[in-house]
Design a protein around this motif. Structure first.
Motif, mmCIF file in Angstrom:
data_model
loop_
_atom_site.group_PDB
_atom_site.id
_atom_site.type_symbol
_atom_site.label_atom_id
_atom_site.label_comp_id
_atom_site.label_asym_id
_atom_site.label_seq_id
_atom_site.Cartn_x
_atom_site.Cartn_y
_atom_site.Cartn_z
ATOM 1 N N ALA A 3 0.839 -1.209 0.000
ATOM 2 C CA ALA A 3 0.000 0.000 0.000
ATOM 3 C C ALA A 3 0.869 1.251 0.000
ATOM 4 C CB ALA A 3 -0.934 0.001 1.206
ATOM 5 N N ALA A 4 2.039 1.141 0.631
ATOM 6 C CA ALA A 4 2.966 2.277 0.665
ATOM 7 C C ALA A 4 3.721 2.427 -0.649
ATOM 8 C CB ALA A 4 3.947 2.112 1.824
ATOM 9 N N GLY A 5 3.506 1.476 -1.573
ATOM 10 C CA GLY A 5 4.105 1.601 -2.903
ATOM 11 C C GLY A 5 5.333 0.750 -3.146
ATOM 12 N N LYS A 6 5.672 -0.103 -2.200
ATOM 13 C CA LYS A 6 6.906 -0.880 -2.314
ATOM 14 C C LYS A 6 6.659 -2.283 -2.857
ATOM 15 C CE LYS A 6 9.227 2.409 -0.258
ATOM 16 N NZ LYS A 6 10.121 3.270 -1.015
ATOM 17 N N ARG A 7 7.679 -2.846 -3.480
ATOM 18 C CA ARG A 7 7.613 -4.248 -3.900
ATOM 19 C C ARG A 7 7.763 -5.127 -2.655
ATOM 20 N NH1 ARG A 7 10.223 -5.376 -9.906
ATOM 21 N NH2 ARG A 7 8.286 -4.705 -10.895
ATOM 22 N N ALA A 8 6.720 -5.886 -2.351
ATOM 23 C CA ALA A 8 6.715 -6.663 -1.119
ATOM 24 C C ALA A 8 6.382 -8.117 -1.412
ATOM 25 C CB ALA A 8 5.706 -6.093 -0.138
ATOM 26 N N SER A 48 -8.210 -4.813 -2.962
ATOM 27 C CA SER A 48 -7.707 -3.441 -2.860
ATOM 28 C C SER A 48 -6.847 -3.082 -4.070
ATOM 29 C CB SER A 48 -6.874 -3.280 -1.584
ATOM 30 O OG SER A 48 -7.597 -3.691 -0.451
ATOM 31 N N ASP A 49 -6.790 -3.987 -5.048
ATOM 32 C CA ASP A 49 -5.965 -3.778 -6.251
ATOM 33 C C ASP A 49 -4.519 -3.453 -5.913
ATOM 34 O OD1 ASP A 49 -8.022 -4.202 -8.257
ATOM 35 O OD2 ASP A 49 -8.904 -2.325 -7.536
ATOM 36 N N LEU A 50 -3.966 -4.230 -5.004
ATOM 37 C CA LEU A 50 -2.561 -4.035 -4.636
ATOM 38 C C LEU A 50 -1.703 -5.117 -5.275
ATOM 39 C CD1 LEU A 50 -2.846 -3.291 -0.798
ATOM 40 C CD2 LEU A 50 -2.181 -1.680 -2.586
ATOM 41 N N ALA A 64 -0.573 4.804 -0.752
ATOM 42 C CA ALA A 64 -0.813 5.523 0.508
ATOM 43 C C ALA A 64 0.537 5.747 1.177
ATOM 44 C CB ALA A 64 -1.759 4.741 1.404
ATOM 45 N N CYS A 65 1.276 6.709 0.649
ATOM 46 C CA CYS A 65 2.636 6.946 1.141
ATOM 47 C C CYS A 65 2.749 8.320 1.792
ATOM 48 C CB CYS A 65 3.622 6.807 -0.017
ATOM 49 S SG CYS A 65 3.132 7.743 -1.465
ATOM 50 N N GLY A 66 1.604 8.939 2.057
ATOM 51 C CA GLY A 66 1.616 10.297 2.612
ATOM 52 C C GLY A 66 1.441 11.283 1.467
ATOM 53 N N HIS A 67 0.415 12.139 1.546
ATOM 54 C CA HIS A 67 0.126 12.987 0.369
ATOM 55 C C HIS A 67 1.048 14.190 0.256
ATOM 56 C CE1 HIS A 67 -1.898 15.801 3.001
ATOM 57 N NE2 HIS A 67 -2.905 14.978 3.269
ATOM 58 N N ARG A 68 1.872 14.430 1.276
ATOM 59 C CA ARG A 68 2.854 15.521 1.267
ATOM 60 C C ARG A 68 2.207 16.870 0.913
ATOM 61 N NH1 ARG A 68 4.864 11.520 3.237
ATOM 62 N NH2 ARG A 68 7.042 10.881 3.152
ATOM 63 N N ASN A 69 0.941 16.997 1.259
ATOM 64 C CA ASN A 69 0.174 18.228 1.001
ATOM 65 C C ASN A 69 0.181 18.624 -0.472
ATOM 66 O OD1 ASN A 69 -0.311 18.526 3.846
ATOM 67 N ND2 ASN A 69 1.821 19.210 4.009
ATOM 68 N N SER A 70 0.304 17.617 -1.343
ATOM 69 C CA SER A 70 0.410 17.954 -2.761
ATOM 70 C C SER A 70 -0.640 17.256 -3.621
ATOM 71 C CB SER A 70 1.803 17.604 -3.272
ATOM 72 O OG SER A 70 2.011 16.220 -3.166
ATOM 73 N N ARG A 71 -1.513 16.490 -3.004
ATOM 74 C CA ARG A 71 -2.596 15.842 -3.755
ATOM 75 C C ARG A 71 -3.678 15.456 -2.766
ATOM 76 N NH1 ARG A 71 -2.054 10.882 -1.691
ATOM 77 N NH2 ARG A 71 -0.021 9.883 -1.592
ATOM 78 N N PRO A 72 -4.900 15.138 -3.260
ATOM 79 C CA PRO A 72 -5.935 14.651 -2.339
ATOM 80 C C PRO A 72 -5.493 13.335 -1.702
ATOM 81 C CG PRO A 72 -6.848 15.126 -4.520
ATOM 82 C CD PRO A 72 -5.366 15.206 -4.657
ATOM 83 N N HIS A 73 -6.129 12.966 -0.611
ATOM 84 C CA HIS A 73 -5.667 11.763 0.081
ATOM 85 C C HIS A 73 -5.987 10.502 -0.722
ATOM 86 C CE1 HIS A 73 -9.412 10.249 2.559
ATOM 87 N NE2 HIS A 73 -9.789 10.639 1.377
ATOM 88 N N ASN A 74 -5.062 9.556 -0.665
ATOM 89 C CA ASN A 74 -5.286 8.252 -1.297
ATOM 90 C C ASN A 74 -5.877 7.297 -0.275
ATOM 91 O OD1 ASN A 74 -4.384 8.868 -3.835
ATOM 92 N ND2 ASN A 74 -2.287 8.144 -3.486
#
Lengths: 354, 249, 177
Positions: free
Chosen positions: A68-73, A95-97, A197-207
């Motif tokens: 979910a954080a975007g990493k290959r797991a 969840s399409d992960l 879901a890696c933190g939106h860094r105040n630059s996009r709507p929340h995932n």
């Protein structure tokens, strides 16, 4: 790169690292433990994460989190442990992960045994958890393939945003063969994952990563969309290996460990003058139906060989659809069939006539 | 004109779906205020549980992941290990955390997993319609203990903070309530401390918030708060059970 | 040439798996196909260990050796378990310092090697396996001598470099028997 001798489990682990996997969550179980142990040794040295979870259930959910954080797991286990992971796999699919799950199969049901088996075919291709969904399933038959397919598994997991399983077995996991490790992506996030879901860094709507849809219409629409993707995969991703099938009267169908035994049996049958051939599915889902289809006209019979009481044979019969006889031979409980046993089945099908 | 009260930025501008009188809304607000005050929304990821707060991903403005029932601490572990600089919290009810997810909860604490757990204890399964929870009180009537919870038959309630306080990896274990203004203010302090401890990489922090369930308790909002005071607080005393930076009760 | 099937069996701790790894690597150094399959699980901790090695010019089917061309038996249970499985004309090496029983088959070649005693006598504790391997090379020519030396370089880790000469010595003792 020179060939080295490696155990299947260790080679798969190294290949996963080379494919950019830096997050592995495991739990000990025979006969896959070398895979986790290899990760435990390697990951700290390359800034990766190996974590021994409190259960297979926790391990697959840690994979869910890291993915979910975007990493290959990745996680690995053997049959009873995969049952425990089923819940998480269903959520990952819902969840399409992307995720890669390795099953080094052993005999079942229950605690079963620890010797090689192929009795989890149904679980892998039909019902790895609840709900309408599929995993992509790859079935290696050599240690080399254990490594080659893991990179493909990660790539397709990312490409299609879905869980992918490597369905191996105790024999392939434990055996050593020469292997050449091919350098693949060295990054743990080779493609853009704007959904993470890696933190939106105040630059996009929340995932939001989620599998809950309380409105039936919304859920149906989503599942149908996922099935459209599955249709693409069925078209694009079927893989199988063919051996002496072009003129074959008897076509064996076997994957993984049992395909190796069948190849030997086919060779011996050919020496006896029996025109035998072998189709070895490499993808179990999508099932390589087109490889079977092209031989239905000329084959006199199919023989499916498995280390189970007969599971993949269902798919062979679905493909053949009554047009030719489909026979089955299997050993189960952890027994690897001997080439002579398979040869006898081939002889039976030819009625002893050459 | 000075603004004296407004919606926290970390809450999205959508109505809550909670029952009237339920204290989830207050607890959401306290978490959101904390995220605002610490300025961490952009690198915070929340994990929603299964239970009444399953859809809290619709309410919090930070990135959210919905976890299988009970597995929120494992999902949070994956999220945190993947991106350690992110702030990761779970928001779990009593069934999620202390029944089906006991192993995940205990082992996240055992590992000193650097995450924050907001544990909402209302002594009942709310979403499924009022069944016995691991924290239902002795003799409490629920749908599945229609004659009252018989502890000799169904076991005793779990005191989660007391249990987790025994573990080395726990940095903070504190029980609070939101039944009156003073307690709400204390709850806010505890939640903020728990997030701060995560920022300071001090380990596993959990804040247990005693909460109400008017619908399934069969009481109105006022009566619920009184029932919480009369029945829950005596069994689940408020206080700090472990604090690596402060004093242990 | 068809596939050469080798079965190595004995107690855990006798270096059976290492012996197999050496044989497998030697095959690899000769540019041949090889597989190595150990027994695994609780039986490994219960005392017996065995290992299947296949060396072939073609792709190898089953890596599990059921009927060995070569059997190396380093304890009595292993000899009793596998002796009847050896193919006619096959080769059997028996560590006769551990097994005092004789083989009664006439259709196979049996060599009695006091490997464990020779290892002890020559200050090579734990290297009876390499003495057996040396003898196996001499009697079966399963690989080239050069390949075995290269296998040694692959199998003995650099941090155990002091073991290299001892292994060479053990192989030599075996190959001169």
């Amino acid at each position: 790169m020179a060939k080295v001798l490696m155990k299947g489990n260790e080679a798969l682990a190294e290949a996963a690292i080379m494919a950019g996997c830096r997050h592995f969550f495991g739990y000990p179980i025979t006969p896959q433990t070398e895979l986790a142990a290899y990760m435990a040794k390697k990951m700290p040295k390359i800034g990766g994460v190996y974590l021994q979870a409190e259960s297979e259930i926790a391990a697959i959910n840690m994979v869910l989190g890291a993915s979910a954080a975007g990493k290959r797991a990745m996680t690995s286990s053997s049959s009873p442990g995969i049952s425990l992971k089923s819940e998480g796999i269903s959520y990952i699919a819902g969840s399409d992960l992307p995720a890669v799950i390795v099953n080094v199969q052993r005999g079942g049901p229950g605690l079963g045994g620890i010797q090689p088996s192929q009795a989890d075919y149904w679980q892998a291709t039909r019902a790895t958890g609840h709900g309408d969904f599929h995993l992509m399933v790859y079935a290696p038959s050599t240690v080399q393939e254990m490594t080659d397919l893991v990179a493909l598994a990660f790539d397709n997991a990312d490409k299609y945003r879905m869980p992918v399983m490597i369905l191996s077995d105790g024999m392939l996991g434990q055996m050593m063969e020469p292997v050449e490790l091919k350098t693949a992506n060295a990054t743990d996030c080779p493609i853009e994952k704007p959904w993470a879901a890696c933190g939106h860094r105040n630059s996009r709507p929340h995932n939001v990563i989620n599998s809950l849809y309380l409105t039936p219409q919304a859920l149906e629409e989503l599942v149908k969309k996922r099935y459209e993707k599955y249709e693409v995969i069925k078209k694009e991703e079927q893989m199988a290996d063919e051996y002496l099938t072009d003129d074959a009267d008897i076509i064996l169908v076997a994957y993984g460990a049992s395909s190796r035994i069948c190849r030997t049996a086919v060779n011996t049958a050919r020496k006896e003058g029996i025109k035998a051939g072998l189709i070895r599915p490499i993808t179990l889902w999508p099932y390589p139906a087109k490889y079977i289809e092209k031989h239905i006209a000329h084959a006199k019979a199919f023989l499916c060989v498995e280390m189970s009481m007969g599971q993949m044979v269902d798919d062979v019969r679905l493909c053949v659809n009554g047009r030719k006889p489909v026979a089955f031979y299997g050993r189960t409980g952890g027994i690897i069939p001997a080439p002579d046993e398979v040869l006898n089945e081939i002889r039976k099908l030819t009625g002893g006539v050459k | 004109m000075a603004v004296v009260f407004q919606k926290p930025q970390a809450l999205l501008d959508v109505p809550f779906t909670y029952c009237p009188g339920c204290t989830h809304g207050i607890i959401h607000r306290l978490v959101a205020e904390t995220i605002d005050e610490l300025g961490i929304e952009g690198h915070t990821v929340g994990v929603a549980p299964v239970g009444c707060s399953v859809m809290n991903y619709n309410f919090f403005a930070c990135d959210m992941v919905q976890a299988p029932h009970g597995r929120a601490p494992a999902v949070a572990t994956g999220l945190k290990r993947a991106i350690p600089e992110n702030i990761v919290f779970t928001y779990q009810g009593d069934g999620d955390l202390a029944a089906i997810g006991t192993a995940e909860t205990v082992h996240a604490a055992v590992r000193g997993e650097n995450i924050t757990v907001v544990f909402v204890n209302n002594a009942i399964y709310g979403m499924t319609g009022g069944q016995m929870a691991p924290t239902s009180l002795p003799n409490q009537v629920t749908q599945t203990t229609p004659y009252g919870r018989d502890t000799s038959y169904s076991g005793h309630p779990i005191r989660v903070c007391e249990m987790l306080a025994t573990l080395e990896g726990t940095a903070l274990a504190q029980r609070v309530s939101v039944d009156n203004v003073k307690n709400v203010q204390n709850a806010k302090k505890a939640i903020k401390k728990a997030f701060t401890y995560q920022i300071e990489k001090r380990g596993f922090s959990i804040v247990e918030v005693l909460s109400t369930c008017p619908t399934n308790w069969g009481l109105d909002a006022q009566e619920s708060l009184q029932w919480l005071r009369d029945n829950m607080i005596p069994y689940y005393p408020l206080g700090v059970y472990k604090d690596v930076g402060g004093t242990t009760k | 040439m068809s596939t050469l099937n080798i079965l190595l069996a004995g107690f855990g701790g006798q270096g059976i798996l290492f012996l197999g790894k050496m044989a497998a690597y030697a095959g690899l150094m000769d540019n041949r196909q090889i597989t190595w399959l150990p027994s695994y699980g609780p039986e490994m901790r219960g005392g017996t260990a065995n290992c299947s090695v296949c060396i072939s010019d073609d792709l190898i089917g089953s890596p599990l050796v059921i009927n060995p061309d070569i059997l190396v038996a380093m304890n009595l249970p292993s000899l009793e378990k596998f002796i009847d499985k050896v193919v006619p004309g096959g080769t059997v090496l028996v560590d006769c310092s551990i097994i005092d029983k004789k083989v009664h088959r006439e259709d196979i070649n049996v060599f009695y090697v006091p490997a464990t005693r020779l290892a002890a006598d020559n200050g090579l504790p734990g290297l009876a396996n390499m003495i057996m391997l040396g003898k196996m090379l001499k009697e079966t020519k399963f690989c080239t001598e050069n390949a075995l030396e290269e296998a040694l370089l692959k199998c003995v880790p650099p941090r155990k470099a002091d073991m290299m000469e001892l292994n060479r010595k053990a192989l030599k003792i075996g190959s001169e028997l």
